[in-house]
Write a protein that holds these residues in place. Structure first.
Motif, PDB file in Angstrom:
ATOM      1  N   ALA A 480       0.839  -1.201   0.000  1.00 12.07           N
ATOM      2  CA  ALA A 480       0.000   0.000   0.000  1.00 12.07           C
ATOM      3  C   ALA A 480       0.872   1.249   0.000  1.00 12.07           C
ATOM      4  CB  ALA A 480      -0.917   0.015   1.227  1.00 12.07           C
ATOM      5  N   LEU A 481       0.503   2.211  -0.828  1.00 12.10           N
ATOM      6  CA  LEU A 481       1.172   3.508  -0.870  1.00 12.10           C
ATOM      7  C   LEU A 481       0.220   4.528  -1.473  1.00 12.10           C
ATOM      8  CD1 LEU A 481       3.880   3.269  -3.717  1.00 12.10           C
ATOM      9  CD2 LEU A 481       2.199   1.508  -3.299  1.00 12.10           C
ATOM     10  N   SER A 482       0.482   5.802  -1.242  1.00  9.18           N
ATOM     11  CA  SER A 482      -0.445   6.845  -1.670  1.00  9.18           C
ATOM     12  C   SER A 482       0.312   8.005  -2.301  1.00  9.18           C
ATOM     13  CB  SER A 482      -1.263   7.378  -0.481  1.00  9.18           C
ATOM     14  OG  SER A 482      -1.999   6.337   0.133  1.00  9.18           O
ATOM     15  N   VAL A 483      -0.323   8.632  -3.303  1.00  9.68           N
ATOM     16  CA  VAL A 483       0.198   9.847  -3.921  1.00  9.68           C
ATOM     17  C   VAL A 483      -0.694  10.999  -3.488  1.00  9.68           C
ATOM     18  CG1 VAL A 483       0.743  11.042  -6.060  1.00  9.68           C
ATOM     19  CG2 VAL A 483       1.116   8.574  -5.891  1.00  9.68           C
ATOM     20  N   LEU A 484      -0.101  12.015  -2.864  1.00 11.53           N
ATOM     21  CA  LEU A 484      -0.835  13.159  -2.342  1.00 11.53           C
ATOM     22  C   LEU A 484      -0.586  14.364  -3.247  1.00 11.53           C
ATOM     23  CD1 LEU A 484      -0.528  11.143   0.064  1.00 11.53           C
ATOM     24  CD2 LEU A 484      -0.313  13.110   1.574  1.00 11.53           C
ATOM     25  N   TYR A 485      -1.646  15.125  -3.539  1.00 14.03           N
ATOM     26  CA  TYR A 485      -1.543  16.282  -4.427  1.00 14.03           C
ATOM     27  C   TYR A 485      -1.786  17.552  -3.607  1.00 14.03           C
ATOM     28  CZ  TYR A 485      -2.111  12.618  -7.949  1.00 14.03           C
ATOM     29  OH  TYR A 485      -1.970  11.489  -8.713  1.00 14.03           O
ATOM     30  N   PHE A 486      -0.790  18.466  -3.625  1.00 18.76           N
ATOM     31  CA  PHE A 486      -0.885  19.708  -2.866  1.00 18.76           C
ATOM     32  C   PHE A 486      -0.936  20.906  -3.816  1.00 18.76           C
ATOM     33  CE2 PHE A 486       0.899  16.732   0.113  1.00 18.76           C
ATOM     34  CZ  PHE A 486       0.383  17.106   1.344  1.00 18.76           C
ATOM     35  N   ASP A 487      -1.730  21.904  -3.435  1.00 16.28           N
ATOM     36  CA  ASP A 487      -1.773  23.157  -4.177  1.00 16.28           C
ATOM     37  C   ASP A 487      -0.442  23.888  -3.998  1.00 16.28           C
ATOM     38  OD1 ASP A 487      -2.474  26.340  -3.827  1.00 16.28           O
ATOM     39  OD2 ASP A 487      -3.589  25.403  -5.483  1.00 16.28           O
ATOM     40  N   ALA A 488       0.118  24.375  -5.103  1.00 17.23           N
ATOM     41  CA  ALA A 488       1.443  24.975  -5.059  1.00 17.23           C
ATOM     42  C   ALA A 488       1.466  26.292  -4.301  1.00 17.23           C
ATOM     43  CB  ALA A 488       1.969  25.178  -6.475  1.00 17.23           C
ATOM     44  N   LYS A 489       0.342  27.019  -4.261  1.00 15.00           N
ATOM     45  CA  LYS A 489       0.310  28.332  -3.606  1.00 15.00           C
ATOM     46  C   LYS A 489      -0.080  28.222  -2.145  1.00 15.00           C
ATOM     47  CE  LYS A 489      -0.725  30.879  -7.876  1.00 15.00           C
ATOM     48  NZ  LYS A 489      -1.671  31.796  -8.542  1.00 15.00           N
ATOM     49  N   LYS A 490      -1.187  27.546  -1.866  1.00 10.46           N
ATOM     50  CA  LYS A 490      -1.672  27.470  -0.500  1.00 10.46           C
ATOM     51  C   LYS A 490      -1.077  26.299   0.286  1.00 10.46           C
ATOM     52  CE  LYS A 490      -6.170  29.528  -1.632  1.00 10.46           C
ATOM     53  NZ  LYS A 490      -7.648  29.330  -1.584  1.00 10.46           N
ATOM     54  N   HIS A 491      -0.460  25.355  -0.423  1.00 12.32           N
ATOM     55  CA  HIS A 491       0.148  24.170   0.190  1.00 12.32           C
ATOM     56  C   HIS A 491      -0.887  23.312   0.913  1.00 12.32           C
ATOM     57  CE1 HIS A 491       4.082  26.700   0.380  1.00 12.32           C
ATOM     58  NE2 HIS A 491       3.814  26.278  -0.838  1.00 12.32           N
ATOM     59  N   THR A 492      -2.121  23.338   0.422  1.00 13.56           N
ATOM     60  CA  THR A 492      -3.178  22.524   1.013  1.00 13.56           C
ATOM     61  C   THR A 492      -3.353  21.244   0.203  1.00 13.56           C
ATOM     62  OG1 THR A 492      -4.826  23.739  -0.277  1.00 13.56           O
ATOM     63  CG2 THR A 492      -4.397  24.488   1.979  1.00 13.56           C
ATOM     64  N   LEU A 493      -3.773  20.187   0.878  1.00 14.82           N
ATOM     65  CA  LEU A 493      -4.007  18.910   0.223  1.00 14.82           C
ATOM     66  C   LEU A 493      -5.299  18.987  -0.585  1.00 14.82           C
ATOM     67  CD1 LEU A 493      -3.139  15.913  -0.110  1.00 14.82           C
ATOM     68  CD2 LEU A 493      -4.547  15.401   1.903  1.00 14.82           C
ATOM     69  N   GLN A 494      -5.205  18.704  -1.877  1.00 16.07           N
ATOM     70  CA  GLN A 494      -6.355  18.774  -2.767  1.00 16.07           C
ATOM     71  C   GLN A 494      -6.980  17.402  -3.022  1.00 16.07           C
ATOM     72  OE1 GLN A 494      -7.366  21.996  -4.091  1.00 16.07           O
ATOM     73  NE2 GLN A 494      -5.972  22.432  -2.374  1.00 16.07           N
ATOM     74  N   ALA A 495      -6.157  16.389  -3.169  1.00 11.96           N
ATOM     75  CA  ALA A 495      -6.646  15.048  -3.470  1.00 11.96           C
ATOM     76  C   ALA A 495      -5.531  14.052  -3.166  1.00 11.96           C
ATOM     77  CB  ALA A 495      -7.075  14.940  -4.939  1.00 11.96           C
ATOM     78  N   TYR A 496      -5.888  12.787  -3.145  1.00 10.83           N
ATOM     79  CA  TYR A 496      -4.867  11.748  -2.966  1.00 10.83           C
ATOM     80  C   TYR A 496      -5.339  10.465  -3.643  1.00 10.83           C
ATOM     81  CZ  TYR A 496      -7.829  10.226   0.979  1.00 10.83           C
ATOM     82  OH  TYR A 496      -8.881   9.813   1.756  1.00 10.83           O
ATOM     83  N   ASP A 497      -4.355   9.715  -4.155  1.00  8.53           N
ATOM     84  CA  ASP A 497      -4.612   8.425  -4.795  1.00  8.53           C
ATOM     85  C   ASP A 497      -4.094   7.317  -3.892  1.00  8.53           C
ATOM     86  OD1 ASP A 497      -5.628   9.686  -7.043  1.00  8.53           O
ATOM     87  OD2 ASP A 497      -3.692   9.694  -8.088  1.00  8.53           O
ATOM     88  N   ASP A 498      -4.990   6.410  -3.499  1.00 11.48           N
ATOM     89  CA  ASP A 498      -4.578   5.219  -2.761  1.00 11.48           C
ATOM     90  C   ASP A 498      -4.271   4.113  -3.762  1.00 11.48           C
ATOM     91  OD1 ASP A 498      -4.695   6.166  -0.194  1.00 11.48           O
ATOM     92  OD2 ASP A 498      -6.803   5.644   0.085  1.00 11.48           O
ATOM     93  N   ILE A 499      -3.054   3.571  -3.710  1.00 13.94           N
ATOM     94  CA  ILE A 499      -2.622   2.529  -4.631  1.00 13.94           C
ATOM     95  C   ILE A 499      -2.374   1.249  -3.843  1.00 13.94           C
ATOM     96  CG2 ILE A 499      -0.873   1.840  -6.328  1.00 13.94           C
ATOM     97  CD1 ILE A 499      -0.316   4.827  -6.758  1.00 13.94           C
ATOM     98  N   SER A 500      -2.922   0.139  -4.327  1.00 12.93           N
ATOM     99  CA  SER A 500      -2.716  -1.170  -3.713  1.00 12.93           C
ATOM    100  C   SER A 500      -2.162  -2.114  -4.763  1.00 12.93           C
ATOM    101  CB  SER A 500      -4.029  -1.734  -3.146  1.00 12.93           C
ATOM    102  OG  SER A 500      -4.485  -0.958  -2.062  1.00 12.93           O
TER     103      SER A 500
END
Length: 533
Positions: A480-500
């Motif tokens: 199990a591992l995940s890819v997290l997507y952050f906004d470049a300006k606000k540095h907030t988490l926008q979405a994430y992909d869970d990979i199995s």
């Protein structure tokens, strides 16, 4: 003195002499049969043989103790083989600093010991990064052991015969007796070999006795034969699994709910590798296909935190992206130091680092429980003590955040229990430890200020599939591992992909995308989107 007194004294002495002589004659008569027996040629020959046998045995033992050992390579290990005299035979395999295992492999006067003295870093690196090398090494290790034992047998035979002959020469100074001693030593060696072969028990490998940290090996590793069989199948599927990860990346464009752009900061979150060599191939493929900016590892890279295991971390450098690490309860300070030596690695243990605009803080796990006897899993007071240690570590990190000029974007801990004091102090906490994914909002006991989002806790599954223990069940634990997507300006988490990545018999890789909405009120939760597989 008068003449009469002198005559009386002489008379007494003469009488005593006669009595002594008579006594000696009686003793001589009593010992005469024994003396005649000792003078018999067969008895003298037996005594000569017994004496020579004793000298030969002592010489053999001295020779074996001085030079009865050889060094050889067994797979990635440097090993020392030795034979010592013993009453019960058997075999010891020492694995410093983990301990040793004892096998009732044979009886007889020869005890075999195998000591794994060092780990060759280059060969170990080749094993964990190349499945073909792992297969070759697993087959070659048996040949290496056989060659080492054969070399030891020939060397022990030579030094024992030489020791016996040298000692005989020093004591007797007779060529005849030296030759006889050599023959006796060869006979003793032949007898030892016959006894060892006749009493050899191949099944002893299935019933070892453990000492040191290896006492916990049956609980940690499980049935070694079952794992070995499952790992062969697992390894055979690995290349297809990794290939499917690459193909999966192409399906992301079909997910309309979120489309990261070139400015999006991509973070790969992994955790609990547990020495699984297959995990590095998956991590490397995901990092390349998803073009991640950095990798975050929330601990338990090793199982025991031992010095030989430190070579496992050398694959970090090949990932070619920044690697941020916090120590888990299976990682020692040696493990942490080995990670810190990697050129692209940053170890957090109370400090902070900024990479691509993201400020990340973290703290290592306060407990070191490689034997799986974590106080968190113990009843009563022991459990309370373990939980309190984790909370104290989290509070220590929370206090350091208060002293920072700007609050960090991400906090890292290994055990999610340590995340509780971080509620309201940081928008996102990443952890592992549970070997199961979990995403939830942390409750802030002190309340959350208006307009402030509640802290999101993301617990990663085991990127190593729990290591070898993950192969014990009917279906190995997925990686199990995940890819997290952050906004470049606000540095907030926008979405994430869970990979199995599926285990044996599951030659598929699944992805589930989740959106993260602004949680100003604390009511919203991550929203799942369509999945691809």
């Amino acid at each position: 003195m008068s003449p009469n007194d002198d005559l009386s004294r002489r008379g007494r002495l003469a009488a005593a002499g006669r009595r002594l002589y008579a006594g000696l004659r009686v003793v001589s008569a009593a010992l005469a049969p024994g003396v005649r027996v000792l003078r018999h040629r067969h008895v003298r020959r037996a005594g000569w043989l017994l004496g020579l046998l004793a000298v030969t045995a002592v010489g053999m033992v001295v020779g074996v103790l001085i030079a009865g050992r050889v060094s050889a390579d067994v797979g990635p290990f440097h090993a020392r083989f030795a034979v010592t005299p013993a009453l019960n035979g058997g075999t010891d395999v020492g694995i410093p600093p983990l301990g040793s295992l004892h096998l009732a492999s044979h009886s007889g006067p020869a005890h075999l010991s195998v000591q794994l003295t060092a780990l060759d870093q280059q060969r170990a690196k080749a094993l964990v990064t190349n499945p073909a090398a792992l297969e070759k090494a697993s087959g070659g290790a048996v040949d290496d052991l056989r060659d080492g034992v054969l070399r030891l047998v020939f060397q022990v035979a030579g030094v024992s015969v030489l020791g016996a002959m040298v000692l005989t020469a020093l004591l007797y100074r007779s060529v005849r007796r030296v030759a006889a001693s050599g023959g006796l030593s060869l006979a003793i060696l032949a007898g030892t070999a016959v006894v060892s072969v006749a009493t050899f028990r191949p099944a002893a490998i299935e019933e070892p006795r453990y000492e040191g940290l290896l006492v916990n090996a049956p609980a940690v590793v499980g049935d070694a034969r079952q794992i070995a069989g499952r790992y062969s199948a697992y390894r055979a599927e690995l290349q297809r699994l990794v290939g499917n990860v690459g193909k999966l990346y192409d399906t992301i464009s079909t997910l309309p709910v979120y489309e990261p752009d070139n400015s999006t900061i991509r973070v790969l979150h992994i955790s609990d590798m547990h020495l699984n060599p297959a995990a590095w191939s998956v991590v490397r493929t995901v990092a390349q296909q998803f073009n991640v900016n950095l990798i975050i590892d929330t601990g338990d890279m090793t199982d025991w935190g031992s010095e030989p295991e430190a070579s496992y971390v050398s694959s970090i450098a090949s990932l070619k992206v920044p690697y941020v690490f916090v120590r888990g309860n299976h990682d020692s300070m040696n493990t942490q130091a080995a990670v810190a030596r990697q050129p692209n690695a940053k170890v957090l243990d109370g400090g902070a680092v900024t990479i691509d605009g993201l400020t990340i803080t973290g703290i290592g796990d306060p407990q070191f429980t490689p034997d799986k006897s974590s106080p968190n899993n113990a009843p009563g007071a022991a459990q309370d003590k373990g939980v309190q240690q984790e909370i104290n570590a989290g509070q220590l990190l929370a206090n350091s955040i208060l002293e920072m000029q700007h609050a960090p974007d991400i906090a890292l801990v290994h055990d999610p229990t340590a995340a509780m004091p971080l509620a309201g102090r940081v928008p996102l906490v990443l952890s592992g430890h549970l070997h199961q994914r979990e995403v939830r909002r942390l409750a802030n006991p002190g309340g959350t200020a208006p307009g402030t989002a509640r802290t999101l806790l993301m617990v990663e599954g085991s990127t190593g599939g729990a290591g070898l223990r993950g192969l014990e069940g009917k279906e190995p634990l997925p990686l199990a591992l995940s890819v997290l997507y952050f906004d470049a300006k606000k540095h907030t988490l926008q979405a994430y992909d869970d990979i199995s990545v599926g285990g044996t018999g599951q030659t598929e890789v699944t992805l589930q995308r989740h959106l993260v909405k602004d949680d100003q009120t604390g009511d919203a939760a991550p929203t799942p989107s369509p999945s691809a597989s």
